[in-house]
Design a protein around this motif. Structure first.
Motif, short mmCIF file in Angstrom:
data_model
loop_
_atom_site.label_atom_id
_atom_site.label_comp_id
_atom_site.label_asym_id
_atom_site.label_seq_id
_atom_site.Cartn_x
_atom_site.Cartn_y
_atom_site.Cartn_z
N GLY A 191 0.88 -1.24 0.03
CA GLY A 191 -0.10 -0.08 -0.06
C GLY A 191 1.05 1.24 0.01
O GLY A 191 2.14 1.28 -0.29
N GLY A 192 0.12 2.40 0.24
CA GLY A 192 0.86 3.67 0.37
C GLY A 192 1.52 4.01 -0.92
O GLY A 192 0.70 3.95 -2.09
N ALA A 193 2.78 4.38 -1.11
CA ALA A 193 3.39 4.62 -2.45
C ALA A 193 3.99 3.50 -3.23
O ALA A 193 4.96 3.52 -3.88
CB ALA A 193 4.31 5.79 -2.54
N GLY A 194 3.84 2.16 -2.41
CA GLY A 194 4.32 0.99 -2.99
C GLY A 194 5.52 0.59 -2.38
O GLY A 194 6.23 -0.36 -2.86
N HIS A 195 6.18 1.45 -1.45
CA HIS A 195 7.11 1.10 -0.47
C HIS A 195 7.05 -0.14 0.29
O HIS A 195 6.15 -0.29 1.11
CB HIS A 195 7.71 2.32 0.30
CG HIS A 195 9.18 2.19 0.65
ND1 HIS A 195 9.78 1.08 1.31
CD2 HIS A 195 10.26 2.89 0.47
CE1 HIS A 195 10.92 1.17 1.65
NE2 HIS A 195 11.57 2.25 1.20
N PRO A 196 8.04 -1.26 -0.01
CA PRO A 196 7.71 -2.59 0.84
C PRO A 196 8.21 -2.45 2.29
O PRO A 196 8.35 -3.67 2.90
CB PRO A 196 8.26 -3.46 -0.09
CG PRO A 196 9.39 -2.83 -0.68
CD PRO A 196 9.15 -1.52 -0.90
#
Length: 263
Positions: A20-25
């Protein structure tokens, strides 16, 4: 078009994760570790933020670009004709829904955990406007105020007085994944509305037990009807994947495989 960024761990059938978010894992390590004995876990990083691109220019994001990138990851990590499981959470769940619609031939079962596709709701226009307000508050007052308003929107309550703050500089924004999500992801992703009707691949829409009575649980219930999908309840709330990583992984394995990690 840059090459897609992703990490691989574990053994077994491929499980694609869309954060989720900006895709940062960030923060997904405990869950992927729990899953790695049963799946080849492929964690997609759509903006490459964990792969050397944090601080580089980011534009407004498109759901279709994330799902097209996810398809490219599957093409690179699956054998010819192979299929994968997929889990998306929050913004990543929106991309997972689009992936299921547009690229079903590479998928066997998709779990979309609390996708903020609020347009399916009877009051969807109002809820989309509420998310736009969160983004406006971020631009005017910064992260703390936007975070407080976001929590209130998700819990469907009045936010009260928001904390004072200042806008982030562009340099600060580009190095802060949550700021990038507020600036470039939340608006377009909460505007996404999947077409009604069943997908060609099996789809489960999930919501957190702690989200009962809140916006994302209500949205999940409407999406189940809208998409003729299955429903599953997972541990925790909207951030259950971070709050209860091992229990979340256990529930995911049972949903996908019909058996748990501890069996």
């Amino acid at each position: 078009m840059t090459d897609p960024s992703y990490d691989i761990t574990g053994r077994g059938p491929v499980l694609l994760l869309l954060p989720g978010g900006a895709g940062h894992p960030m923060g997904l390590g405990p869950m992927t570790e729990a899953l790695s004995g049963h799946f080849t876990v492929v964690t997609y990083d759509p903006l490459g933020l964990a792969h050397g691109r944090l601080g580089e220019h980011v534009a407004d994001q498109r759901v279709q670009d994330w799902s097209d990138g996810a398809r490219r990851v599957l093409d690179e990590t699956l054998p010819e004709g192979g299929t994968a499981y997929a889990l998306g959470t929050s913004a990543g769940a929106v991309a997972a829904l689009d992936l299921a619609v547009r690229h079903p031939e590479r998928l066997r079962h998709v779990v979309a955990h609390e996708p903020p596709c609020v347009g399916v709701l009877p009051d969807g226009a109002r809820q989309q406007a509420a998310f736009r307000e969160v983004c406006e508050v971020y631009r005017a007052k910064g992260l703390a105020a936007a975070g407080a308003l976001m929590t209130a929107v998700l819990e469907e309550r009045d936010a009260g007085d928001l904390p004072e703050g200042r806008p982030l500089s562009r340099e600060e924004e580009l190095t802060t994944p949550m700021a990038l999500a507020l600036a470039h992801v939340i608006g377009p992703f909460t505007s996404y509305l999947p077409d009604a009707g069943p997908t060609q691949t099996r789809l489960t829409v999930a919501a957190g037990a702690d989200s009962r009575g809140q916006l994302m649980y209500r949205t999940a219930e409407f999406l189940v009807k809208h998409l003729q999908a299955d429903f599953a309840e997972f541990p925790g709330g909207h951030l259950g994947i971070l709050q209860h990583p091992v229990d979340f992984a256990e529930r995911l394995a049972r949903t996908l495989l019909g058996t748990g990690l501890r069996s």
